[in-house]
Design an enzyme around this catalytic site. Structure first.
Site, PDB file in Angstrom:
ATOM      1  N   CYS A  19     -39.664   2.611  -2.032  1.00  0.00           N
ATOM      2  CA  CYS A  19     -39.506   1.704  -3.169  1.00  0.00           C
ATOM      3  C   CYS A  19     -39.941   0.320  -2.690  1.00  0.00           C
ATOM      4  CB  CYS A  19     -38.041   1.740  -3.596  1.00  0.00           C
ATOM      5  SG  CYS A  19     -37.535   0.406  -4.673  1.00  0.00           S
ATOM      6  N   HIS A  20     -40.299  -0.556  -3.630  1.00  0.00           N
ATOM      7  CA  HIS A  20     -40.754  -1.893  -3.223  1.00  0.00           C
ATOM      8  C   HIS A  20     -39.740  -2.659  -2.397  1.00  0.00           C
ATOM      9  CE1 HIS A  20     -44.125  -1.797  -6.234  1.00  0.00           C
ATOM     10  NE2 HIS A  20     -44.653  -2.146  -5.092  1.00  0.00           N
ATOM     11  N   THR A  21     -38.465  -2.434  -2.687  1.00  0.00           N
ATOM     12  CA  THR A  21     -37.423  -3.182  -1.971  1.00  0.00           C
ATOM     13  C   THR A  21     -37.488  -2.905  -0.469  1.00  0.00           C
ATOM     14  OG1 THR A  21     -36.143  -2.946  -3.969  1.00  0.00           O
ATOM     15  CG2 THR A  21     -34.960  -3.758  -2.059  1.00  0.00           C
ATOM     16  N   HIS A  60     -33.861   3.824   0.808  1.00  0.00           N
ATOM     17  CA  HIS A  60     -32.682   3.930  -0.071  1.00  0.00           C
ATOM     18  C   HIS A  60     -32.878   4.876  -1.242  1.00  0.00           C
ATOM     19  CE1 HIS A  60     -35.205   0.856  -1.832  1.00  0.00           C
ATOM     20  NE2 HIS A  60     -34.600   1.080  -2.978  1.00  0.00           N
ATOM     21  N   GLU A  61     -34.098   5.380  -1.453  1.00  0.00           N
ATOM     22  CA  GLU A  61     -34.290   6.376  -2.521  1.00  0.00           C
ATOM     23  C   GLU A  61     -34.353   7.714  -1.823  1.00  0.00           C
ATOM     24  OE1 GLU A  61     -37.001   4.518  -6.055  1.00  0.00           O
ATOM     25  OE2 GLU A  61     -37.715   6.365  -5.203  1.00  0.00           O
ATOM     26  N   CYS A  83     -16.512   1.977  -6.025  1.00  0.00           N
ATOM     27  CA  CYS A  83     -15.286   2.260  -5.257  1.00  0.00           C
ATOM     28  C   CYS A  83     -14.244   2.933  -6.136  1.00  0.00           C
ATOM     29  CB  CYS A  83     -14.729   0.971  -4.635  1.00  0.00           C
ATOM     30  SG  CYS A  83     -13.895  -0.120  -5.805  1.00  0.00           S
ATOM     31  N   CYS A  96     -11.901  -1.333  -8.149  1.00  0.00           N
ATOM     32  CA  CYS A  96     -11.975  -2.773  -8.443  1.00  0.00           C
ATOM     33  C   CYS A  96     -12.066  -3.001  -9.952  1.00  0.00           C
ATOM     34  CB  CYS A  96     -13.161  -3.386  -7.710  1.00  0.00           C
ATOM     35  SG  CYS A  96     -14.751  -2.938  -8.411  1.00  0.00           S
ATOM     36  N   CYS A 146     -15.258  -1.539 -11.444  1.00  0.00           N
ATOM     37  CA  CYS A 146     -15.254  -0.082 -11.572  1.00  0.00           C
ATOM     38  C   CYS A 146     -14.324   0.362 -12.698  1.00  0.00           C
ATOM     39  CB  CYS A 146     -14.862   0.571 -10.252  1.00  0.00           C
ATOM     40  SG  CYS A 146     -16.174   0.460  -9.024  1.00  0.00           S
ATOM     41  N   CYS A 206     -19.652  -3.036  -8.825  1.00  0.00           N
ATOM     42  CA  CYS A 206     -18.499  -2.868  -7.934  1.00  0.00           C
ATOM     43  C   CYS A 206     -18.368  -4.031  -6.949  1.00  0.00           C
ATOM     44  CB  CYS A 206     -18.673  -1.557  -7.168  1.00  0.00           C
ATOM     45  SG  CYS A 206     -17.428  -1.274  -5.913  1.00  0.00           S
ATOM     46  N   ARG A 253     -21.157  -3.331  -4.072  1.00  0.00           N
ATOM     47  CA  ARG A 253     -22.367  -3.867  -4.700  1.00  0.00           C
ATOM     48  C   ARG A 253     -23.433  -4.102  -3.625  1.00  0.00           C
ATOM     49  NH1 ARG A 253     -21.552  -9.367  -8.031  1.00  0.00           N
ATOM     50  NH2 ARG A 253     -19.829  -8.090  -8.773  1.00  0.00           N
ATOM     51  N   CYS A 291     -33.024   5.290  -7.318  1.00  0.00           N
ATOM     52  CA  CYS A 291     -33.193   3.830  -7.482  1.00  0.00           C
ATOM     53  C   CYS A 291     -34.027   3.485  -8.710  1.00  0.00           C
ATOM     54  CB  CYS A 291     -33.771   3.194  -6.223  1.00  0.00           C
ATOM     55  SG  CYS A 291     -34.126   1.440  -6.438  1.00  0.00           S
ATOM     56  N   ARG A 327     -44.777   6.817  -6.983  1.00  0.00           N
ATOM     57  CA  ARG A 327     -43.783   7.156  -5.981  1.00  0.00           C
ATOM     58  C   ARG A 327     -44.380   8.136  -4.970  1.00  0.00           C
ATOM     59  NH1 ARG A 327     -41.462   3.145  -6.632  1.00  0.00           N
ATOM     60  NH2 ARG A 327     -39.252   2.832  -6.997  1.00  0.00           N
TER      61      ARG A 327
HETATM   62  P1  NAD Z   1     -44.376  -2.985  -9.496  1.00  0.00           P
HETATM   63  O1  NAD Z   1     -44.862  -4.099  -8.642  1.00  0.00           O
HETATM   64  O2  NAD Z   1     -44.846  -1.605  -9.220  1.00  0.00           O
HETATM   65  O3  NAD Z   1     -44.747  -3.283 -11.020  1.00  0.00           O
HETATM   66  C1  NAD Z   1     -44.725  -4.563 -11.576  1.00  0.00           C
HETATM   67  C2  NAD Z   1     -45.865  -4.668 -12.596  1.00  0.00           C
HETATM   68  O4  NAD Z   1     -45.730  -5.925 -13.259  1.00  0.00           O
HETATM   69  C3  NAD Z   1     -47.270  -4.627 -11.976  1.00  0.00           C
HETATM   70  O5  NAD Z   1     -48.059  -3.624 -12.593  1.00  0.00           O
HETATM   71  C4  NAD Z   1     -47.818  -6.043 -12.244  1.00  0.00           C
HETATM   72  O6  NAD Z   1     -49.215  -6.041 -12.495  1.00  0.00           O
HETATM   73  C5  NAD Z   1     -47.018  -6.446 -13.489  1.00  0.00           C
HETATM   74  N1  NAD Z   1     -46.895  -7.895 -13.687  1.00  0.00           N
HETATM   75  C6  NAD Z   1     -46.629  -8.853 -12.770  1.00  0.00           C
HETATM   76  N2  NAD Z   1     -46.568 -10.069 -13.350  1.00  0.00           N
HETATM   77  C7  NAD Z   1     -46.788  -9.868 -14.668  1.00  0.00           C
HETATM   78  C8  NAD Z   1     -46.843 -10.732 -15.799  1.00  0.00           C
HETATM   79  N3  NAD Z   1     -46.663 -12.048 -15.684  1.00  0.00           N
HETATM   80  N4  NAD Z   1     -47.104 -10.185 -17.016  1.00  0.00           N
HETATM   81  C9  NAD Z   1     -47.301  -8.856 -17.150  1.00  0.00           C
HETATM   82  N5  NAD Z   1     -47.260  -7.985 -16.119  1.00  0.00           N
HETATM   83  C10 NAD Z   1     -47.013  -8.491 -14.900  1.00  0.00           C
HETATM   84  O7  NAD Z   1     -42.768  -3.085  -9.455  1.00  0.00           O
HETATM   85  P2  NAD Z   1     -41.627  -2.013  -9.794  1.00  0.00           P
HETATM   86  O8  NAD Z   1     -41.285  -1.212  -8.593  1.00  0.00           O
HETATM   87  O9  NAD Z   1     -41.949  -1.298 -11.047  1.00  0.00           O
HETATM   88  O10 NAD Z   1     -40.371  -3.016 -10.025  1.00  0.00           O
HETATM   89  C11 NAD Z   1     -40.381  -3.922 -11.120  1.00  0.00           C
HETATM   90  C12 NAD Z   1     -39.307  -4.987 -10.955  1.00  0.00           C
HETATM   91  O11 NAD Z   1     -38.011  -4.413 -11.065  1.00  0.00           O
HETATM   92  C13 NAD Z   1     -39.321  -5.703  -9.588  1.00  0.00           C
HETATM   93  O12 NAD Z   1     -39.105  -7.085  -9.795  1.00  0.00           O
HETATM   94  C14 NAD Z   1     -38.143  -5.081  -8.872  1.00  0.00           C
HETATM   95  O13 NAD Z   1     -37.637  -5.950  -7.882  1.00  0.00           O
HETATM   96  C15 NAD Z   1     -37.193  -4.907 -10.028  1.00  0.00           C
HETATM   97  N6  NAD Z   1     -36.048  -4.003  -9.816  1.00  0.00           N
HETATM   98  C16 NAD Z   1     -34.850  -4.401 -10.378  1.00  0.00           C
HETATM   99  C17 NAD Z   1     -33.726  -3.610 -10.254  1.00  0.00           C
HETATM  100  C18 NAD Z   1     -32.445  -4.025 -10.943  1.00  0.00           C
HETATM  101  O14 NAD Z   1     -31.422  -3.389 -10.731  1.00  0.00           O
HETATM  102  N7  NAD Z   1     -32.439  -5.070 -11.797  1.00  0.00           N
HETATM  103  C19 NAD Z   1     -33.803  -2.407  -9.525  1.00  0.00           C
HETATM  104  C20 NAD Z   1     -35.049  -2.002  -8.975  1.00  0.00           C
HETATM  105  C21 NAD Z   1     -36.161  -2.814  -9.133  1.00  0.00           C
HETATM  106 ZN    ZN Z   2     -35.381   0.733  -4.833  1.00  0.00          ZN
HETATM  107 ZN    ZN Z   3     -15.536  -0.990  -7.282  1.00  0.00          ZN
END
Ligand code: NAD
Ligand code: ZN
Ligand code: ZN
Length: 378
Positions: free
Chosen positions: A48-50, A70-71, A100, A103, A106, A114, A118, A178, A373
């Site tokens: 995953c990107h993270t 993590h995935e 948990c 809390c 939860c 959580c 978290r 994830c 993926r």
């Molecule tokens: P990714 O990089 O594969 O996809 C992001 C897409 O957004 C790309 O295709 C990119 O071209 C496009 N993009 C970027 N800027 C843009 C703009 N201004 N306008 C239009 N399109 C634009 O990323 P991903 O793995 O799909 O993750 C997406 C986001 O979700 C990330 O910021 C990630 O950190 C976040 N995320 C959040 C949570 C959460 O719990 N809130 C969990 C996992 C991931």
């Molecule tokens: Zn992830």
């Molecule tokens: Zn909790």
């Protein structure tokens, strides 16, 4: 009881020794699980990107040496003291955030944040004793978001483990731990589009396409995909996206383009880019009177969200979500069931597979922006 219970296990793990340097497959020692911990045999993990952000450690502080990942999906090998909810042999998904069960979060029906478990990207140790369960010749190797799945065995807090249907194919459902659940839940649990409604999805990466999949499942009739990269559009058709907008093709703000396409705005929008301008557009493109926008992307640490307050007074709603509002232990098993009932399609997110020995290839492909993926077979 497995024969390894209570023993140190020696196994292979991909260790990130330094930021941005290829991971090295090493023999690590994995200590037995302590109080409220479980040791898992990981069978499949995906990137995953993270993981990449914390491996590069350009914008974030990261702890090294560390085992990322993590995935994933795996099987419980042994359990520590006080664990009654899981037993060796259970099929599970480890999750970077936990539940948990005790809390205030939860206990709330509305929250999945959580206070004990978290996500914490800075902590590299287990909560019980502040130490690592991984080591090489006595030298500690740090954990990542409580999961560290780039290892044949890992130790995880029991609250970060979802027990799933043992019939579910682990090489597929591992991606549900994830990004896919995040995007899906953002639509199904938070945006909640009604049948026949219009939904705009900003960002067509794995998370955005999962949000589109949620819109398709909810019966939305128009799903408008917005991305700066038109190369994403062909693939997005498989996820039910019906129309595409590349903001670069217009000389007016994308929210105006969408308002023109939809007679005043979409019913729902889900932002999955992490770009603050896209967040503002995602909010301003929803219809006045009833539109709801949901932010999912993680913004730059200095980002500020600016919009005119009239946009709220005109009855637009802005929400944000963490992990699609799913409680990992309580809700993830039902996401797996959606897949088992063939409602949710998971295969289309899996574009590649590599053996564990070639884990660095998965990093290279993600850096090039290729595929959605990549499954890593342990
Ligand atoms: P990714 O990089 O594969 O996809 C992001 C897409 O957004 C790309 O295709 C990119 O071209 C496009 N993009 C970027 N800027 C843009 C703009 N201004 N306008 C239009 N399109 C634009 O990323 P991903 O793995 O799909 O993750 C997406 C986001 O979700 C990330 O910021 C990630 O950190 C976040 N995320 C959040 C949570 C959460 O719990 N809130 C969990 C996992 C991931
Ligand atoms: Zn992830
Ligand atoms: Zn909790």
């Amino acid at each position: 009881m497995s024969s390894t219970a209570g023993q140190v296990i020696k196994c292979k793990a991909a260790v990130a020794w330094e930021p941005g340097k290829p991971l090295v497959i090493e023999k690590v020692e994995v200590a037995p699980p302590q109080k409220r911990e479980v040791r898992l045999k990981i069978l499949f993990t995906s990137l995953c990107h993270t993981d990449v952000y914390f491996w590069e450690a350009k914008a974030q502080d990261s702890v090294f040496p560390r085992i990322l990942g993590h995935e994933a999906a795996g099987i419980v090998e042994s359990v520590g003291e006080g664990v009654t909810e899981l037993a060796p042999g259970d099929h599970v998904l480890p999750v970077f955030t936990g539940e948990c069960g005790e809390c205030a979060h939860c206990k709330s029906e509305e929250s999945n944040m959580c206070s004990l478990l978290r996500i914490n990207t800075e902590r590299g140790v287990m909560l019980n004793d502040g130490k690592t369960r991984f080591s090489i010749n006595g030298k500690p190797i740090y954990h990542f978001v409580g999961t560290s799945t780039f290892s044949e065995y890992t130790v995880v807090h029991v609250g970060c483990v979802a027990k799933i249907n043992p019939l579910a194919p682990l090489d597929k459902v591992c991606v549900l731990s994830c990004g896919i659940s995040t995007g899906l839940g953002a639509t199904l649990n938070v945006a909640k589009p009604t049948k026949g409604s219009s939904v705009a999805v900003f960002g067509l990466g794995a998370v955005g396409l999962a949000a589109a999949e949620g819109a398709r499942l909810a019966g939305a009739s128009r799903i408008i995909g917005v991305d700066l990269n038109s190369g994403r559009f062909e693939e997005a058709k498989k996820f039910g996206v019906t129309e595409f907008v590349n903001p670069k093709d217009y000389d007016k703000p994308v929210q105006e383009v969408i308002a023109d396409m939809t007679d005043g705005g979409v019913d729902r929008s889900v932002e999955c880019t992490g770009n603050v301008n896209a967040m503002v557009s995602a909010f301003e493109c929803v219809h006045d009177g009833w539109g709801v926008a949901v932010l999912v992307g993680v913004p730059h640490k200095d980002a500020v969200f600016k919009t005119h307050p009239m946009n709220f007074l005109n009855e637009r709603t802005l929400k944000g979500t963490f992990y699609g509002n799913y409680k990992p232990r309580s809700d993830l098993p039902s996401v797996v069931e959606m897949y088992m009932k063939k409602e949710l399609e998971v295969e289309k997110f899996i574009t590649l597979e590599v053996p564990f020995a070639e884990i660095n290839k998965a990093f290279e492909l993600m850096l090039k922006g290729e595929g959605l993926r990549c499954i890593i077979r342990m």
